[in-house]
Design a protein around this motif. Structure first.
Motif, PDB file in Angstrom:
ATOM      1  N   HIS A  95       0.848  -1.195   0.000  1.00  0.00           N
ATOM      2  CA  HIS A  95       0.000   0.000   0.000  1.00  0.00           C
ATOM      3  C   HIS A  95       0.883   1.243   0.000  1.00  0.00           C
ATOM      4  O   HIS A  95       2.034   1.199   0.445  1.00  0.00           O
ATOM      5  CB  HIS A  95      -0.991   0.026   1.172  1.00  0.00           C
ATOM      6  CG  HIS A  95      -0.380  -0.088   2.540  1.00  0.00           C
ATOM      7  ND1 HIS A  95      -1.132  -0.060   3.681  1.00  0.00           N
ATOM      8  CD2 HIS A  95       0.907  -0.197   2.964  1.00  0.00           C
ATOM      9  CE1 HIS A  95      -0.352  -0.162   4.731  1.00  0.00           C
ATOM     10  NE2 HIS A  95       0.892  -0.254   4.340  1.00  0.00           N
ATOM     11  N   SER A  97       0.505   3.671   1.829  1.00  0.00           N
ATOM     12  CA  SER A  97       0.679   4.152   3.211  1.00  0.00           C
ATOM     13  C   SER A  97       2.134   3.985   3.662  1.00  0.00           C
ATOM     14  O   SER A  97       2.575   4.649   4.600  1.00  0.00           O
ATOM     15  CB  SER A  97      -0.226   3.386   4.170  1.00  0.00           C
ATOM     16  OG  SER A  97      -1.569   3.517   3.791  1.00  0.00           O
ATOM     17  N   ARG A 119       0.337  -7.200  -4.101  1.00  0.00           N
ATOM     18  CA  ARG A 119      -0.218  -8.064  -3.057  1.00  0.00           C
ATOM     19  C   ARG A 119      -0.489  -9.448  -3.603  1.00  0.00           C
ATOM     20  O   ARG A 119      -0.965  -9.584  -4.730  1.00  0.00           O
ATOM     21  CB  ARG A 119      -1.562  -7.530  -2.548  1.00  0.00           C
ATOM     22  CG  ARG A 119      -1.434  -6.400  -1.604  1.00  0.00           C
ATOM     23  CD  ARG A 119      -2.787  -6.068  -0.986  1.00  0.00           C
ATOM     24  NE  ARG A 119      -2.753  -4.684  -0.540  1.00  0.00           N
ATOM     25  CZ  ARG A 119      -3.770  -4.044   0.009  1.00  0.00           C
ATOM     26  NH1 ARG A 119      -4.916  -4.675   0.185  1.00  0.00           N
ATOM     27  NH2 ARG A 119      -3.641  -2.793   0.379  1.00  0.00           N
ATOM     28  N   GLU A 204     -16.433  -0.426  -3.029  1.00  0.00           N
ATOM     29  CA  GLU A 204     -15.501   0.226  -2.091  1.00  0.00           C
ATOM     30  C   GLU A 204     -14.526   1.119  -2.848  1.00  0.00           C
ATOM     31  O   GLU A 204     -13.852   0.669  -3.760  1.00  0.00           O
ATOM     32  CB  GLU A 204     -14.732  -0.866  -1.344  1.00  0.00           C
ATOM     33  CG  GLU A 204     -13.650  -0.330  -0.455  1.00  0.00           C
ATOM     34  CD  GLU A 204     -12.769  -1.435   0.134  1.00  0.00           C
ATOM     35  OE1 GLU A 204     -13.263  -2.565   0.302  1.00  0.00           O
ATOM     36  OE2 GLU A 204     -11.599  -1.153   0.411  1.00  0.00           O
TER      37      GLU A 204
HETATM   38  C1  FA5 Z   1      -5.261   0.130   2.432  1.00  0.00           C
HETATM   39  O1  FA5 Z   1      -4.442  -0.278   1.621  1.00  0.00           O
HETATM   40  C2  FA5 Z   1      -4.945   1.264   3.387  1.00  0.00           C
HETATM   41  N1  FA5 Z   1      -3.533   1.585   3.293  1.00  0.00           N
HETATM   42  C3  FA5 Z   1      -5.825   2.471   3.055  1.00  0.00           C
HETATM   43  C4  FA5 Z   1      -5.705   3.576   4.076  1.00  0.00           C
HETATM   44  C5  FA5 Z   1      -4.781   4.594   3.879  1.00  0.00           C
HETATM   45  C6  FA5 Z   1      -6.502   3.577   5.204  1.00  0.00           C
HETATM   46  C7  FA5 Z   1      -4.673   5.615   4.841  1.00  0.00           C
HETATM   47  C8  FA5 Z   1      -6.382   4.582   6.169  1.00  0.00           C
HETATM   48  C9  FA5 Z   1      -5.473   5.594   5.961  1.00  0.00           C
HETATM   49  P1  FA5 Z   1      -7.120  -1.558   1.660  1.00  0.00           P
HETATM   50  O2  FA5 Z   1      -6.345  -2.795   1.939  1.00  0.00           O
HETATM   51  O3  FA5 Z   1      -8.580  -1.592   1.923  1.00  0.00           O
HETATM   52  O4  FA5 Z   1      -6.559  -0.333   2.490  1.00  0.00           O
HETATM   53  O5  FA5 Z   1      -6.883  -1.196   0.129  1.00  0.00           O
HETATM   54  C10 FA5 Z   1      -7.298   0.045  -0.397  1.00  0.00           C
HETATM   55  C11 FA5 Z   1      -7.787  -0.129  -1.830  1.00  0.00           C
HETATM   56  O6  FA5 Z   1      -6.803  -0.787  -2.636  1.00  0.00           O
HETATM   57  C12 FA5 Z   1      -9.018  -1.029  -1.950  1.00  0.00           C
HETATM   58  O7  FA5 Z   1     -10.173  -0.289  -1.713  1.00  0.00           O
HETATM   59  C13 FA5 Z   1      -8.925  -1.450  -3.411  1.00  0.00           C
HETATM   60  O8  FA5 Z   1      -9.457  -0.434  -4.229  1.00  0.00           O
HETATM   61  C14 FA5 Z   1      -7.444  -1.510  -3.682  1.00  0.00           C
HETATM   62  N2  FA5 Z   1      -6.961  -2.916  -3.715  1.00  0.00           N
HETATM   63  C15 FA5 Z   1      -6.574  -3.693  -2.689  1.00  0.00           C
HETATM   64  N3  FA5 Z   1      -6.183  -4.930  -3.110  1.00  0.00           N
HETATM   65  C16 FA5 Z   1      -6.310  -4.924  -4.477  1.00  0.00           C
HETATM   66  C17 FA5 Z   1      -6.062  -5.886  -5.523  1.00  0.00           C
HETATM   67  N4  FA5 Z   1      -5.555  -7.092  -5.282  1.00  0.00           N
HETATM   68  N5  FA5 Z   1      -6.340  -5.515  -6.800  1.00  0.00           N
HETATM   69  C18 FA5 Z   1      -6.826  -4.285  -7.061  1.00  0.00           C
HETATM   70  N6  FA5 Z   1      -7.069  -3.336  -6.139  1.00  0.00           N
HETATM   71  C19 FA5 Z   1      -6.819  -3.640  -4.856  1.00  0.00           C
END
Ligand code: FA5
Ligand code: MG
Length: 363
Positions: A95, A97, A119, A204
């Motif tokens: 991420h 982050s 990932r 989402e």
């Molecule tokens: C995060 O990655 C957190 N770092 C977000 C965050 C940042 C929260 C700052 C708070 C403060 P999450 O794991 O939900 O959160 O992923 C965020 C977005 O990445 C998802 O909503 C999705 O749009 C995208 N994503 C995650 N995994 C995949 C994947 N395998 N393929 C495509 N898009 C993905």
């Protein structure tokens, strides 16, 4: 290939050749690519008030990516079944982050970061092992945000919601219906998720929240408050450009690429829908079976010819107590017709590769 369970002893990287190939492809900066067009829209929304970083290496330390963000030691996201490790201390960022603390330490108070993220994940139309995120961070001096802790949290949340609702409207430039849900992230509290109504369902868009004060303090920002968010660009772009399958973002086919012009949002016209070819595969799983290792092995052999993989049946043998899984692999090319003999051969290679690498016993 197999998940590396003991990072310190006998390290084996789980970064596969097809992932390595994606590093440095630079879709974010490729003019005319839907990912670039979306990036430019987001960037223009945030304007000059925010510093923009879009060319950071995806190699980050586990310190940046997990420890600095207070991700617990035993959190599943740290596991090699979920994250690609180059060595025990360096991974491919899962991420954006991962870049929060380096810029906070440098004194940046408003910034956005775009980056390719990696990932180990399931296989279907909206999940791909490489995707893009945008991260946003904004911090204030405590005194500028209110005189009590409750006031400051309310102030930060209000600014966060206002900013992100504005972003969603700017990106879609049409009437959209949004909803906020509570969420959980180790690095923010409270945490929220923003969803948009899409084809009768909720999609989402992003995760966000109030940055945990310990994180700011560790970056030398005592008496500060702030928010952070992270959004996946592919999921936004799929909705914006009507792109039905996440694999298309990596297509080199001119019938895909030539449909898009720099900074223009146009609806994708599918040039074909070739028939899928389904193959089932059953095996006894070893004790240490990690399903993401299986997905990765399938991807490694079949590349973008695999559209999705579903677990369709599983049971435990009543006497031996061994577990059996049956997966249905959907093969489909986005560019051409697959002939049966080709798919049969792919399936055979998938079976061989899985049985030699994953310690499974084919049935
Ligand atoms: C995060 O990655 C957190 N770092 C977000 C965050 C940042 C929260 C700052 C708070 C403060 P999450 O794991 O939900 O959160 O992923 C965020 C977005 O990445 C998802 O909503 C999705 O749009 C995208 N994503 C995650 N995994 C995949 C994947 N395998 N393929 C495509 N898009 C993905
Ligand atoms: Mg999420």
């Amino acid at each position: 290939m197999r998940g590396l369970r003991h990072l310190s002893s006998g390290f084996v990287s789980n970064v596969t050749p097809s992932i390595e190939e994606k590093i440095g492809q630079g879709l974010l900066l490729q003019r005319g690519h839907p990912i670039n067009t979306l990036k430019m829209r987001i960037q223009s929304y945030f304007g000059d008030r925010y510093s923009v970083f879009d060319s950071l290496s995806p190699h980050v330390t586990t310190q940046q990516c997990f420890d600095d963000l207070l991700v617990p030691r035993d959190h599943v996201s740290r596991s090699p079944s979920d994250t690609f490790y180059v060595n025990p201390e360096v991974c491919l960022r899962p991420h954006t982050s991962a870049h929060q603390t380096e810029f906070l330490r440098r004194g940046e108070t408003n910034f956005i970061v775009f980056g390719d993220c990696y990932r180990r994940d399931e296989i279907d139309a909206s999940h791909y092992p490489v995707f893009h995120q945008v991260e946003g961070v904004r911090v204030w001096k405590q005194a500028d945000a209110g005189s009590s802790a409750e006031q400051r949290t309310a102030f930060v949340i209000e600014d966060l919601k206002h900013t992100l609702e504005g972003l969603a409207k700017e990106v879609f430039q049409s009437e959209i219906v949004l909803r906020w849900n509570e969420d959980y992230f180790p690095f923010t509290h409270p945490s929220l998720e923003l969803e948009v109504a899409h084809e009768g369902d909720w999609l989402e868009l992003l995760g966000c929240g109030v940055i945990r004060p310990e994180i700011l303090e560790n970056c030398g920002l005592q008496n500060h408050v702030g928010w952070a968010f992270g959004a996946g660009l592919e999921r936004l772009a799929m909705r914006l450009f009507n792109i039905p399958d996440i694999r298309l973002f990596w297509s080199q086919d001119p019938r895909f690429l030539e449909q898009f012009k720099p900074d223009e949002v146009t609806k994708f016209e599918p040039y074909s829908k070739y028939p899928p070819c389904l193959k089932d595969m059953s095996f006894w799983t070893p004790e240490s079976f990690e399903v993401n290792d299986f997905y990765a092995a399938v991807r490694e052999v079949a590349g973008d010819l695999v559209e999705k993989v579903d677990l369709i049946d599983q049971f435990q043998h009543p006497k031996t107590l061994r577990h059996s899984h049956c997966y249905r692999i959907t093969y489909r090319s986005m560019d051409r017709n697959l002939v049966n003999s080709e798919v049969d051969q792919l399936q055979e290679e998938v079976r061989e590769s899985c049985s030699s690498k994953l310690g499974i016993e084919l049935r």
